[in-house]
Design an enzyme around this catalytic site. Structure first.
Site, PDB file in Angstrom:
ATOM      1  N   GLY A 134      -4.837  -1.642   4.879  1.00  0.00           N
ATOM      2  CA  GLY A 134      -4.043  -2.769   4.394  1.00  0.00           C
ATOM      3  C   GLY A 134      -4.722  -4.113   4.612  1.00  0.00           C
TER       4      GLY A 134
ATOM      5  CD  GLU B  43      -2.013  -4.330  11.308  1.00  0.00           C
ATOM      6  OE1 GLU B  43      -2.627  -4.216  10.229  1.00  0.00           O
ATOM      7  OE2 GLU B  43      -0.787  -4.569  11.352  1.00  0.00           O
TER       8      GLU B  43
ATOM      9  CE  LYS C 227       5.810  -0.704   9.992  1.00  0.00           C
ATOM     10  NZ  LYS C 227       4.825  -0.013   9.153  1.00  0.00           N
TER      11      LYS C 227
ATOM     12  CG  HIS D 114      -5.260 -35.849  15.979  1.00  0.00           C
ATOM     13  ND1 HIS D 114      -5.533 -37.063  16.567  1.00  0.00           N
ATOM     14  CD2 HIS D 114      -6.220 -35.642  15.055  1.00  0.00           C
ATOM     15  CE1 HIS D 114      -6.599 -37.598  15.986  1.00  0.00           C
ATOM     16  NE2 HIS D 114      -7.043 -36.743  15.072  1.00  0.00           N
TER      17      HIS D 114
ATOM     18  CE  LYS E  48      -3.392   2.435   2.783  1.00  0.00           C
ATOM     19  NZ  LYS E  48      -4.318   2.422   3.897  1.00  0.00           N
TER      20      LYS E  48
HETATM   21  O1  F6P Z   1       3.230  -2.769   9.669  1.00  0.00           O
HETATM   22  C1  F6P Z   1       1.866  -3.045   9.584  1.00  0.00           C
HETATM   23  C2  F6P Z   1       1.343  -2.793   8.216  1.00  0.00           C
HETATM   24  O2  F6P Z   1       1.268  -1.429   7.967  1.00  0.00           O
HETATM   25  C3  F6P Z   1       0.008  -3.457   7.988  1.00  0.00           C
HETATM   26  O3  F6P Z   1      -1.047  -2.703   8.450  1.00  0.00           O
HETATM   27  C4  F6P Z   1       0.012  -3.646   6.516  1.00  0.00           C
HETATM   28  O4  F6P Z   1      -0.952  -4.569   6.095  1.00  0.00           O
HETATM   29  C5  F6P Z   1       1.437  -4.094   6.295  1.00  0.00           C
HETATM   30  O5  F6P Z   1       2.194  -3.374   7.234  1.00  0.00           O
HETATM   31  C6  F6P Z   1       1.968  -3.891   4.914  1.00  0.00           C
HETATM   32  O6  F6P Z   1       1.967  -2.540   4.551  1.00  0.00           O
HETATM   33  P1  F6P Z   1       2.169  -2.113   3.054  1.00  0.00           P
HETATM   34  O7  F6P Z   1       1.055  -2.715   2.250  1.00  0.00           O
HETATM   35  O8  F6P Z   1       2.113  -0.609   3.042  1.00  0.00           O
HETATM   36  O9  F6P Z   1       3.500  -2.628   2.602  1.00  0.00           O
END
Ligand code: F6P
Length: 510
Positions: free
Chosen positions: A254, A340, A480, A371, A197
């Protein structure tokens, strides 16, 4: 009004105390109509809610809670395109991606047009790739919502997947994953889909750069034919030299993006019509969520059940048990969707909450789980509500297998509820353990679409009652930032101001 300040919350607290001796076995014995009173159909999904620790009175109080917290107006605000993702100032319109062309007027007419003007070329591209015999392998590089949805859905719909194409999903920055996939591929036969995204995610950018380097090292040049980007950030993709792009918008979260360009691997796998069927199934569930009375609204009932369990009975997790091996990635997909979205400790205005939110979601397909960890579900000290998901018709002709599979699903729900007497002995099953049973007639693109939309909306419902913003994810940011700092310290050797554990671990991996 905040949920814990409503009269309904108070009434539910009293009701929970009064119902503390509730026993499913007694409830069934006393009410021959219990199964039908607590079951319902919704588009493509039949739901038996009767083996839950609720009764008609509990449901009525929960509906009151929904009314007093303004659930319906919050839902309607989402469907009007209002910026209900308040911390990011964004609308929440993944549902618009499955809205039929030209079906909305007013302010939503223009974005809907955009949706279809993007969907058509994407599906045309999917058909073009399907017809292209030279492309034998499609590699999706993405993580989180840009991985779990398409991966789960391509697996779930494996019987609809076009022959002659293999699908691979690379998400982790762990090079073992990409290396293992590339080992079996030839650049000239491979299409890479870079799904992100934001087009800034460390894992995806690292994998994309390595894939590009591998492609060129294999003597191939034609990036526009072998790479496509699925993103809201077309400019960043262009900077990486990727010119074939399919876009979407910041109003698609996302983890809600399967229906957008992020669904391209699935569209290639099941074709344009299959993808349209998925959208149609989800749209049918959207309509159900928007129009069914709250009492007979399946996402509402499931979301309220989640609130009841989390806040009044203190059940802190939910186990997902898909009795269909093609749904094996569903638990992971639902984990992101729920945890999330609703793993939040402050309300929409940033005030700390005094009540619990997202449960822990986990699970594996049946019968495998039986199992492994079902022991704990039957005889452990914690009560864990289980969500069974079964499919009536198989797509294979091994009839015995499917009968056994379904018999096991039903028997597990029965055993959890019924228990077994053995005074104090090791074979004592306490029983009275709750479960929900979701049944699809068939696993098709349409029914999968409906099932996923059902889950999206149930998460909306509990998040709305809790008064949180289910559509941001600030909790992923700190890691991050710190990873960047730690990475830099690996090279520099700088340990200044680090705690002794972090410093020692860094030294140990040097
Ligand atoms: O770090 C979490 C997140 O932002 C999620 O919400 C998202 O689905 C994933 O990372 C991937 O983000 P992107 O599609 O921007 O790479």
């Amino acid at each position: 009004m905040r949920c814990d300040q409503t009269p309904a919350w108070k009434a539910l607290t009293t009701h929970a105390a009064q119902a503390s001796g509730f026993d499913l076995r007694t409830a069934f014995a006393q009410d021959a109509e219990r199964a039908s009173a607590l079951s319902q159909t919704a588009p493509h999904v039949f739901a038996d809610l009767s083996k839950n620790h609720t009764d008609v009175a509990t449901e009525a109080l929960l509906i009151e809670l929904a009314r007093q917290t303004g659930l319906a107006s919050h839902r309607d605000a989402m469907f009007r395109g209002e910026p209900i993702n308040n911390t990011e100032g964004r609308a929440v319109m993944h549902w618009l991606l499955r809205q039929p062309e030209g079906s909305l007027g007013g302010d939503l007419a223009a974005p809907l047009k955009l949706v279809h003007n993007t969907l058509k070329p994407m599906l045309a591209y999917a058909e073009q790739i399907r017809a292209d015999a030279q492309i034998t392998d499609v590699v999706n590089i993405g993580i989180g919502g840009s991985d779990l949805g398409p991966q789960m859905a391509v697996l779930a719909l494996q019987d609809f997947v076009t022959p002659g194409k293999r699908f691979h999903f690379v998400s982790n920055v762990d090079g073992h994953e990409l290396a293992a996939v590339l080992k079996g591929l030839k650049a000239q036969n491979t299409l890479f889909l870079i799904a992100s995204k934001t087009f800034t995610t460390l894992e995806t950018m690292t994998n994309a750069r390595s894939a590009l380097a591998w492609f060129q090292a294999d003597g191939c040049q034609d990036v526009s034919r072998h790479f496509a980007a699925l993103t809201t950030n077309v400019a960043a993709a262009a900077q990486m030299g990727i010119t074939t792009t399919f876009g979407f918008w910041d109003w698609v979260g996302g983890r809600y993006s399967l229906w957008s360009a992020i669904g391209l691997p699935l569209a290639i796998a099941v074709g344009a019509q299959g993808f349209r069927d998925l959208l149609a199934g989800a749209h049918a569930m959207d309509q159900h969520f928007q129009t069914a009375p709250l009492e007979a609204n399946l996402p509402v009932r499931l979301g309220l059940l989640d609130v009841w369990y989390r806040n009044f009975l203190n059940y802190t997790s939910r186990s997902i048990a898909p009795y269909h091996s093609a749904l094996r990635r569903l638990p992971a997909y639902l984990q992101q969707l729920e945890m999330e979205s609703n793993g939040k400790r402050v309300d929409r205005n940033g005030h700390a909450l005094s009540y619990g939110t997202s449960p822990v979601l986990w699970g594996e397909p049946g019968t495998n789980g039986q199992h492994a960890y079902f022991q704990m579900l039957h005889q452990g000290t914690d009560v864990v509500p289980v969500e069974f998901i079964a499919v009536k018709k198989p797509t294979h002709n091994l009839a015995d297998h499917h009968e056994l599979l379904l018999a096991n699903a039903i028997a597990q729900a029965q055993a959890l509820m019924q228990g077994q007497a053995d005074e104090g002995g090791h074979q004592h099953f306490p029983g009275n353990r709750p479960s929900t049973f979701l049944l699809l007639d068939e696993l098709t693109p349409a029914s999968l679409g409906a099932l996923i939309a059902l889950q999206e909306h149930r998460v909306f419902v509990s998040g709305s009652v809790w008064g949180i913003n289910s559509f941001d994810q600030w909790g992923v940011e700190l890691g991050k930032v710190l990873a960047k700092d730690i990475h830099a310290r690996m090279a520099s050797g700088d340990r200044a101001s680090l705690d002794s554990s972090t410093a020692a671990l860094l030294d140990r991996i040097r």
